[in-house]
Design an enzyme around this catalytic site. Structure first.
Site, mmCIF file in Angstrom:
data_model
loop_
_atom_site.group_PDB
_atom_site.id
_atom_site.type_symbol
_atom_site.label_atom_id
_atom_site.label_comp_id
_atom_site.label_asym_id
_atom_site.label_seq_id
_atom_site.Cartn_x
_atom_site.Cartn_y
_atom_site.Cartn_z
ATOM 1 N N LYS A 133 0.835 -1.207 0.000
ATOM 2 C CA LYS A 133 0.000 0.000 0.000
ATOM 3 C C LYS A 133 0.870 1.257 0.000
ATOM 4 O O LYS A 133 0.591 2.227 -0.709
ATOM 5 C CB LYS A 133 -0.957 -0.017 1.201
ATOM 6 C CG LYS A 133 -2.063 -1.061 1.040
ATOM 7 C CD LYS A 133 -2.854 -1.322 2.306
ATOM 8 C CE LYS A 133 -3.808 -2.502 2.059
ATOM 9 N NZ LYS A 133 -4.565 -2.905 3.254
ATOM 10 N N GLN A 164 -5.098 -1.871 9.666
ATOM 11 C CA GLN A 164 -4.940 -3.154 8.963
ATOM 12 C C GLN A 164 -5.556 -4.289 9.788
ATOM 13 O O GLN A 164 -5.226 -4.469 10.964
ATOM 14 C CB GLN A 164 -3.446 -3.414 8.698
ATOM 15 C CG GLN A 164 -3.162 -4.671 7.899
ATOM 16 C CD GLN A 164 -3.642 -4.596 6.449
ATOM 17 O OE1 GLN A 164 -3.556 -3.557 5.805
ATOM 18 N NE2 GLN A 164 -4.171 -5.687 5.932
ATOM 19 N N ASP A 219 -11.304 2.629 4.251
ATOM 20 C CA ASP A 219 -11.715 1.237 4.061
ATOM 21 C C ASP A 219 -13.238 1.129 4.028
ATOM 22 O O ASP A 219 -13.776 0.049 3.769
ATOM 23 C CB ASP A 219 -11.167 0.356 5.197
ATOM 24 C CG ASP A 219 -9.993 -0.492 4.740
ATOM 25 O OD1 ASP A 219 -9.757 -0.566 3.525
ATOM 26 O OD2 ASP A 219 -9.324 -1.082 5.620
#
Ligand code: ADP
Length: 308
Positions: free
Chosen positions: A70, A114, A137
């Site tokens: 990422k 994460q 997200d």
């Protein structure tokens, strides 16, 4: 665009197509180039670069690889990234403070916690602390609700990637039967909302679904995200269907999708490979979401531009 047919000829998925490959790498590259161009435009206009902060708790090797990928992707499109790594024994309160500090930091546009988190840390509670406007997200309760109200602010990256891929391959969704296998918060559920918003007739299957093969055979567009290698075979697919495989399963035989690619490809109109299908789109959509978050927070309230 974004795929080649069995003869290696680029094109769009038409009625006569058989076994065309929907190439996620090419589509992701195009989306990344578009994002890079928009970021360059912001810089040229004197606006600071968008910034994404990731928080990785513990040392899970797969998560560590994802987070590093990422950051590399951010760098390539001109997005600034902040890499926070915390020990696996961190207390929930200390993690909450880190999230709050990033919420308060005006120069941070996106925050990504994460997952999965180490045992003892409640993901839903901690994700819920992320500022809704920075939730790249798309997993906070508010963003989930907005998605189902067809007014998405920030939506989850993997299902966004699936829709982008279908759009770029020219697959029609309105009025067509879409079957989603899997109902996770990360993929199946948000995907169902997105497909409904695009006027598809949507069926969602899960571990309690009876006669899975016959339900899947209804699909004009079959999207599989159940995490079971090769669950979907030739009996599950109507000839001429478009098949999107979200599964990435690490097995002794290498990385396998949820779809038995070799047997399904010849009867499908088009299909994504694993790897090289949905996977690359997820990160490309994270970059697009970070840019969108920056735009949403801009003082002018500029309208989001990329991902619909
Ligand atoms: P992901 O995050 O990749 O979507 P999860 O493991 O969170 O994966 O979710 C797996 C999903 O797959 C669940 O919704 C589950 O109900 C579904 N599933 C598991 N086994 C089957 C099965 N045999 N048939 C259909 N769906 C299944």
């Amino acid at each position: 665009m974004g795929f080649t047919n069995v003869h290696g000829v680029p094109g769009r998925v038409g009625n006569a197509a058989r076994g065309a490959l929907i190439d996620g790498r090419t589509a992701a590259q195009a989306l990344r180039a578009e994002t890079a161009e928009l970021v360059a435009g912001m810089l040229a206009a004197g606006t600071r670069a968008p910034a994404l902060a990731t928080i990785l708790v513990g040392e899970d090797p797969a998560s560590s690889v994802y987070v590093s990928a990422k950051h590399r992707a951010c760098e390539q499109v001109g997005i600034r990234s902040i890499d926070q790594r915390l020990g696996k024994d961190i207390e929930a309160q200390r993690l909450a403070q880190s999230i709050q500090a990033l919420n308060d930091d005006e120069t941070v546009d996106g925050i990504l916690l994460q997952l999965p988190l180490p045992k003892g840390l409640d993901a839903a509670t901690l994700v819920g602390l992320i500022d809704v406007r920075k939730d790249v997200d798309g997993l906070t309760t508010a963003n989930t609700g907005l998605l189902w109200q067809q007014n998405p602010a920030l939506a989850p990256c993997t299902p966004l990637g699936v829709i982008e891929l279908l759009d770029r391959a020219g697959v029609e969704l309105a009025g067509r039967e879409a079957v989603v296998v899997g109902r996770s918060s990360l993929v199946g559920r948000p995907l169902a909302a997105m497909l409904l918003a695009r006027d598809a007739t949507v069926t969602v299957c899960h571990r309690h679904t009876r006669r899975l093969a016959s339900v899947c055979r209804r699909a004009d567009v079959l999207i599989v995200a159940c995490g079971i290698p090769h669950l979907i075979g030739v009996d599950h697919v109507k000839p001429g269907a478009v098949v999107i495989d979200v599964g990435i399963n690490r097995t002794e035989r290498g990385i396998l999708g949820d779809v038995d690619f070799d047997s399904v490809r010849p009867i499908s109109a088009a299909i994504t490979p694993v790897p090289g299908g949905v996977g690359p789109m997820t990160i490309a959509c994270l970059l697009a979401n970070t840019l969108r978050a920056a735009e949403l927070r801009a003082p002018s309230g500029a309208a989001p531009t990329i991902v619909s």
